[in-house]
Design a protein around this motif. Structure first.
Motif, PDB file in Angstrom:
ATOM      1  N   UNK A 184       2.552   6.945   4.888  1.00  0.00           N
ATOM      2  CA  UNK A 184       2.141   7.809   6.736  1.00  0.00           C
ATOM      3  C   UNK A 184       3.356   7.229   7.146  1.00  0.00           C
ATOM      4  N   UNK A 185       4.333   6.374   6.478  1.00  0.00           N
ATOM      5  CA  UNK A 185       5.583   5.956   7.525  1.00  0.00           C
ATOM      6  C   UNK A 185       6.512   7.870   6.871  1.00  0.00           C
ATOM      7  N   UNK A 186       6.362   8.030   5.768  1.00  0.00           N
ATOM      8  CA  UNK A 186       7.019   9.339   5.043  1.00  0.00           C
ATOM      9  C   UNK A 186       6.729  10.878   5.828  1.00  0.00           C
ATOM     10  N   UNK A 187       5.063  11.086   6.390  1.00  0.00           N
ATOM     11  CA  UNK A 187       4.261  11.807   6.975  1.00  0.00           C
ATOM     12  C   UNK A 187       4.884  11.710   8.272  1.00  0.00           C
ATOM     13  N   UNK A 188       5.051  11.046   8.947  1.00  0.00           N
ATOM     14  CA  UNK A 188       5.500  10.894   9.969  1.00  0.00           C
ATOM     15  C   UNK A 188       7.065  11.293  10.679  1.00  0.00           C
ATOM     16  N   UNK A 189       7.535  11.194   8.629  1.00  0.00           N
ATOM     17  CA  UNK A 189       9.164  11.639   9.222  1.00  0.00           C
ATOM     18  C   UNK A 189       8.887  12.593   8.961  1.00  0.00           C
ATOM     19  N   UNK A 243       0.808  -1.789  -0.256  1.00  0.00           N
ATOM     20  CA  UNK A 243      -0.347  -0.070   0.185  1.00  0.00           C
ATOM     21  C   UNK A 243       0.758   1.326   0.168  1.00  0.00           C
ATOM     22  N   UNK A 244       0.802   1.988  -0.956  1.00  0.00           N
ATOM     23  CA  UNK A 244       1.778   3.596  -1.363  1.00  0.00           C
ATOM     24  C   UNK A 244       1.009   4.201  -0.011  1.00  0.00           C
TER      25      UNK A 244
END
Length: 408
Positions: free
Chosen positions: A222-227, A216-217
């Motif tokens: 979400x991983x990128x957004x958390x960073x 799932x992109x």
């Protein structure tokens, strides 16, 4: 006098000037300057010329040219050059049905409603009034006063860059953007900047019933957004300038647009997001760009999928620089003295978390620059945008007094 200022503000608000289409407003300003100025310069700079400039800030809308008008009045002897300058371009009205007043301009008592009234046509009218009074008054002063009306501030500052490159610069610059607050006038001595980025995160499509076969992109985004959220906290926690600390969040990061997916029964194979990230007062646009891209890639390193499928991180749209000035600078003192003389109380010196043309005047023209003008920034870009005509009149008086002191 307030009737005169109300009429001019109404006329300027009514003059079409959505970003990218500012000729009518520029022409109106030129018609007001021509009878009083020693020189009026109305020109058009091709975008192709600005796009090759090392300080080109990018843009949010397509345009072929940048129309600018500038004027000057000279004193009787050599001295500093003071510049009053503002932008005439405005953002779109949006849903007209949500406005309770006419966005093309409507006066109710002391309050003038309309798109651009606060940001910043009220300030432009106040600056023209100060310029006109000085032009028509005693010319026994040292130096020169200039007025510059620009387009393109809302998408990065192309108009101000065009004015600077044509030579309409100065030693001391005042930008009458809206700076009023609940307790009255304030002087902006520091402001952050902003960059716009597009980030694309890749996934792997699969049927929703066999979700485990896909990637799932959205989950990886979400991983990128958390960073990104962590980097925002770290950037703001590191700020030490008191004026910027007082804003609460000097350098906000906001994701404004997200696109992804093609079918509800698919695992999302790609997601694209557009976001705004902050530029600190101590860094250039190039430094902020390098810092954000480096720290984001470092923050997501170690994620197996993102390591194998690195997100595309691209700066797009306009870039707004940041800048600051010493609160004890003589320009700040002169403006605060003039405001205190008019109102009976000394205005606060503040920082703000948004970009404006002050950055280009500081970084490209090398001028001392502050922001001071009528209206509350909370009304800018908003439904029922408005400005007090009394505040426009007050700003005109303060600007006139400050300029006379600076050219004394």
């Amino acid at each position: 006098m307030n009737g005169h200022l109300a009429g001019r503000t109404l006329a300027l608000v009514a003059a079409s000037s959505e970003t990218g289409h500012e000729h009518p407003a520029i022409d109106l300003v030129a018609s007001w300057l021509a009878p009083v100025a020693d020189e009026v310069d109305r020109w058009v700079t091709p975008m192709s010329e600005l796009e090759t400039d090392s300080a080109y800030p990018g843009r949010e809308v397509e345009r072929d040219e940048v129309p600018v008008v500038a004027a000057r009045v000279a004193g009787t002897r050599p001295g500093p050059t003071v510049v009053l300058t503002g932008h005439v371009d405005v953002v779109p009205v949006g849903d007209r049905a949500k406005w309770s007043r006419d966005p093309a301009g409507e006066l109710h008592g002391d309050v003038l409603f309309g798109r651009g009234s606060a940001d910043m046509k009220g300030g432009v009218v106040a600056a023209i009034e100060a310029f006109t009074r000085i032009a028509n008054g005693d010319r026994d002063f040292a130096g020169e006063l200039r007025f510059v009306a620009v387009p393109g501030e809302e998408d990065g500052g192309t108009g101000t860059l065009a004015a600077i490159r044509r030579g309409w610069t100065g030693d001391l610059v005042i930008v009458p953007e809206p700076t009023s607050g609940p307790e009255g006038p304030r002087v902006v001595v520091a402001h952050g900047g902003a960059l716009t980025y597009t980030i694309e995160v890749e996934g792997r499509s699969a049927h929703a019933a066999t979700r485990l076969l896909g990637e799932s992109a959205l989950e990886h985004f979400i991983t990128v957004y958390s960073a990104v959220e962590r980097l925002e906290r770290e950037l703001n926690d590191a700020e030490r300038n008191p004026a910027m600390q007082a804003t609460g969040l000097p350098y906000p990061t906001t994701i404004g647009v997200v696109h992804g997916g093609v079918w509800a029964s698919n695992v999302m194979e790609q997601i694209t997001a557009e976001l705004r990230v902050g530029v600190t007062i101590d860094e250039s646009i190039a430094e902020a760009e390098a810092r954000f891209e480096r720290t984001l890639r470092e923050a997501i390193a170690g994620d197996p999928w993102l390591d194998a499928h690195p997100p595309r991180i691209e700066r797009t749209g306009a870039a707004f620089g940041s800048s600051s000035i010493d609160p004890d600078d003589p320009l700040v003192t002169a403006l605060c003295d003039a405001a205190e003389s008019e109102t009976g109380s000394r205005p606060a010196t503040i920082g703000v978390p948004y970009g404006c043309d002050m950055a280009l005047w500081r970084r490209e023209a090398g001028a001392a620059c502050v922001v001071f003008g009528p209206g509350d920034i909370t009304h800018a870009h908003a439904v029922d945008e408005r400005v007090s005509i009394d505040e426009v009149a007050l700003t005109a008086r303060v600007l006139e007094a400050a300029v006379r002191n600076l050219l004394r």
